[in-house]
Design a protein around this motif. Structure first.
Motif, short mmCIF file in Angstrom:
data_model
loop_
_atom_site.label_atom_id
_atom_site.label_comp_id
_atom_site.label_asym_id
_atom_site.label_seq_id
_atom_site.Cartn_x
_atom_site.Cartn_y
_atom_site.Cartn_z
N HIS A 1 -49.32 156.65 -18.73
CA HIS A 1 -48.02 156.48 -19.40
C HIS A 1 -48.14 156.32 -20.90
O HIS A 1 -49.23 156.13 -21.44
N CYS A 2 -47.00 156.37 -21.54
CA CYS A 2 -46.92 156.09 -22.97
C CYS A 2 -46.99 154.58 -23.15
O CYS A 2 -46.36 153.83 -22.40
N HIS A 3 -47.79 154.11 -24.14
CA HIS A 3 -47.90 152.67 -24.35
C HIS A 3 -46.94 152.16 -25.42
O HIS A 3 -47.03 151.00 -25.84
N ASN A 4 -46.03 153.00 -25.87
CA ASN A 4 -44.83 152.44 -26.49
C ASN A 4 -44.01 152.05 -25.27
O ASN A 4 -43.42 152.90 -24.60
N LEU A 5 -44.01 150.75 -24.94
CA LEU A 5 -43.56 150.35 -23.60
C LEU A 5 -42.08 150.60 -23.39
O LEU A 5 -41.62 150.75 -22.25
N ALA A 6 -41.32 150.69 -24.48
CA ALA A 6 -39.91 151.07 -24.34
C ALA A 6 -39.82 152.51 -23.84
O ALA A 6 -38.96 152.84 -23.02
N HIS A 7 -40.71 153.38 -24.32
CA HIS A 7 -40.73 154.77 -23.84
C HIS A 7 -41.14 154.82 -22.37
O HIS A 7 -40.57 155.57 -21.58
N ALA A 8 -42.15 154.02 -22.02
CA ALA A 8 -42.63 154.00 -20.63
C ALA A 8 -41.49 153.59 -19.70
O ALA A 8 -41.27 154.19 -18.65
N VAL B 1 -41.17 161.57 -32.22
CA VAL B 1 -41.78 160.24 -32.36
C VAL B 1 -43.20 160.23 -31.79
O VAL B 1 -43.57 161.09 -31.00
N VAL B 2 -43.99 159.22 -32.23
CA VAL B 2 -45.38 159.10 -31.77
C VAL B 2 -45.41 158.58 -30.34
O VAL B 2 -44.63 157.69 -29.98
N HIS B 3 -46.31 159.13 -29.52
CA HIS B 3 -46.50 158.59 -28.17
C HIS B 3 -47.96 158.18 -27.99
O HIS B 3 -48.85 159.02 -27.90
N PRO B 4 -48.22 156.85 -27.95
CA PRO B 4 -49.59 156.36 -27.70
C PRO B 4 -49.90 156.51 -26.22
O PRO B 4 -49.32 155.82 -25.39
N TRP B 5 -50.82 157.44 -25.87
CA TRP B 5 -51.04 157.74 -24.46
C TRP B 5 -52.07 156.81 -23.84
O TRP B 5 -53.03 156.44 -24.50
N GLY C 1 -38.73 156.27 -18.90
CA GLY C 1 -39.07 157.49 -18.17
C GLY C 1 -40.46 158.02 -18.36
O GLY C 1 -40.93 158.83 -17.56
N MET C 2 -41.19 157.61 -19.44
CA MET C 2 -42.45 158.28 -19.76
C MET C 2 -43.62 157.65 -19.01
O MET C 2 -44.58 157.16 -19.62
N THR C 3 -43.56 157.67 -17.70
CA THR C 3 -44.61 157.13 -16.85
C THR C 3 -44.83 158.09 -15.68
O THR C 3 -43.88 158.49 -15.04
CU LIG Z 1 -43.94 157.23 -26.22
#
Ligand SMILES: [Cu+2]
Length: 579
Positions: A561-568, A507-511, A571-573
């Motif tokens: 962090h990732c700005h797909n905030l569900a990803h953040a 999936v895409v991760h907007p950093w 764990g993605m922070t």
């Molecule tokens: Cu992401």
């Protein structure tokens, strides 16, 4: 073939191989000879095909292939080595190959599980657990099918299981993992003494707002979604009082893309405590960057922003000339919010459309009816932008693009994901097939200001099982770890820092790095050739490798962090920390 498609293809082939081996084993156990042989042939081909995909991924970068080379390849080789010769002997009783086929199935499946649950970096613990699982499952199958287990297999099982027990915790511990980020650091921050020239009050509360013709429950600033547009002129001092009326999860204000002093950044648990119901917090900073920005809560940010706690922050260099329109795109309760009221401009009047993506996923924008230029991205002016016609634009989550053009005498229409959101009249253009602008090659280039880097960091984005919490979760990970267990990146004031960001997920991760704009140097090995791109939000698509750099000039502890905030939230922070 892109690395992203290779990753997907490899995954599909791995699933196919595992399923075919296991299916073949099951079919031979019940003496369905033609089915067993057919599935075994498919499995053999699929397993051999992985030699191609794994080699190609390793060539694209070790990050994409580490566990595949170290764990999946040996297990696949064992699968072929054990099942292949027995099949070629064409046994009279097909049931005789059931256990070897099942062994091959367990070997390829456990390798697949290592990729899906563990990912990068590969660890000895994961490999041993995989081997132990294969041996145990094979022994159990042998018993069930009344086949005599070989002595060698039993010995391997005992050794592997013992070793896995000793190093088993390695499955979740990335090498070099440091304890979580300390949250009690204090940084001396220069307070702004000047008198505020722009004062605002934002009161967060639950509200009912109209979205696409239907009343929906929202969380809103001053009872409106988006919140009030905060405007200022460069040099102003902004003072924003945040009050929380009744948002139980707490509220803060994060100035997305605005490189404020650290203690104004609005990250709960890092730069301040969340503002609870009945409390308030006053933000104060100088508006010294012109451009299009936005603000949003960073407390329970996934829910909070989605529910409506955001608004536009606009800093102009001087008086408005022409028509200046902000178009923040947001999806509330599954419905797109209405676009701003359309104002018409006389032909020839300069128009600036400030596009803001406040959702967690990428949107596709298409401006029909006029040529235009991209004047700025993420608040920073581009160098030498050239006119574009019939060209679509992808804006990542959190990103902003300013489009400028002189109003034509005929209508113009802005489409977002094919839906007209801002039209001065009917435009019948079909925009679906338009090519997409690559900002890395747009505008006039300038030399990179640095030739060497004081610090380099690599962030490998992936998914993995996080067993460190009370309830295990399938986390979005960075270098095999999830927040709060990702080691911070430590820099010193003045360092020039290079980030390599690798996406080996599907999936895409907007950093999004707080407190700094980063200069894009390269993507997938190809250098950026257009205008210098100073971004605060950029999409790292599956299989992509981005190189970005910045000067560490804003001390503090910054979320990264990732700005797909569900990803953040999943764990993605991680954090950038000044020593
Ligand atoms: Cu992401």
């Amino acid at each position: 073939m892109t690395t992203g498609s290779l990753l997907a293809a490899d995954l599909v082939i791995a699933v196919l191989a595992s399923a075919a081996w296991l299916g073949g084993g099951a079919a031979s156990a019940v003496r369905r000879r033609p089915l067993a042989l057919g599935l075994a042939a498919v499995a053999l081909l699929a397993t051999l095909a992985r030699a191609v995909t794994i080699t190609a991924l390793a060539r694209a970068g070790w990050w994409f292939a580490a566990e595949k080379v170290l764990i999946a390849a040996p297990l696949s080789l064992a699968a072929v080595g054990v099942a292949g010769p027995r099949l070629l002997r064409a046994p009279g009783d097909i049931r005789a190959v059931a256990v070897p086929l099942l062994f091959a199935g367990y070997a390829t499946s456990s390798a697949l599980l290592v990729t899906v649950l563990h990912g990068y970096p590969a660890s000895a613990g994961a490999g041993l657990l995989a081997v132990a699982g294969v041996v145990a499952a094979t022994l159990i199958s042998g018993r069930a099918l009344d086949a005599r287990p070989s002595r060698t297999l039993s010995r391997v099982a005992v050794v592997a299981a013992g070793a896995a027990l000793v190093t088993g915790t390695g499955l979740t511990v990335a090498s070099g993992a440091a304890p979580g980020v300390p949250h009690d650091h204090e940084y001396p921050v220069a307070r702004i003494a000047a008198e505020p020239t722009r004062r605002f009050t934002l009161t967060a509360g639950t509200a009912t707002v109209n979205a696409g013709g239907r009343d929906v429950a929202a969380w809103a600033f001053n009872a409106q979604v988006p919140g009030p547009e905060l405007t200022a002129t460069v040099g102003d001092v902004l003072e924003v009082t945040l009050r929380n009326r009744d948002i139980g999860r707490g509220v803060t204000l994060h100035w997305h893309g605005y490189d404020v002093p650290n203690d104004q950044d609005g990250v709960p648990g890092v730069t301040q405590a969340a503002v609870r119901p009945g409390q308030e917090f006053v933000y104060r900073f100088r508006a010294d960057q012109a451009g299009t920005y936005w603000y949003h809560t960073h407390s329970a940010s996934d829910v909070g922003v989605r529910m409506g706690l955001y608004g536009v922050l606009l800093v102009r260099p001087g008086p408005v000339t022409g028509l200046d329109v902000t178009v923040p795109v947001h999806t509330l309760a599954g419905r797109p919010l209405p676009a701003p009221r359309v104002e018409r401009a006389e032909a020839g009047v300069p128009v600036r459309l400030r596009l803001i993506n406040t959702d967690s996923t990428t949107h596709r924008y298409a401006l029909a009816g006029t040529a235009f230029r991209v004047a700025a991205i993420d608040g920073v002016d581009l160098r030498g932008p050239t006119p574009l016609v019939d060209t679509a634009i992808l804006i990542p989550a959190g990103g902003r693009y300013d489009l400028v053009f002189d109003a034509p005498a005929t209508p113009v229409s802005l489409f977002v994901d094919g839906r007209a959101v801002y039209s001065t009249g009917a435009v019948s253009t079909v925009t679906d097939a338009w090519p997409v602008l690559d900002p890395l090659g747009y505008g006039a280039s300038a030399p990179v200001p640095w030739s060497r880097f004081d610090r380099t960091f690599t962030l490998v984005l992936d998914r993995g099982l996080d067993l460190r919490r009370l309830l295990p979760r399938y986390a979005h990970t960075v270098n095999g770890a999830a927040d709060p267990d990702i080691p911070p990146q430590v820099v010193r004031l003045g360092d020039v820092v290079l980030f390599t960001i690798v996406n080996r997920s599907q999936v895409v991760h907007p950093w999004h790095l707080h407190g700094h704009h980063v200069l894009v140097l390269a993507r997938d090995g190809g250098p950026a050739t257009g205008s210098p791109l100073w971004l605060d939000s950029f999409d790292v698509r599956p299989g992509e490798v981005w190189k970005v750099a910045f000067r560490a000039d804003n001390p503090g502890m910054w979320a990264n962090h990732c700005h797909n905030l569900a990803h953040a939230d999943a764990g993605m922070t991680l954090h950038l920390l000044y020593s």
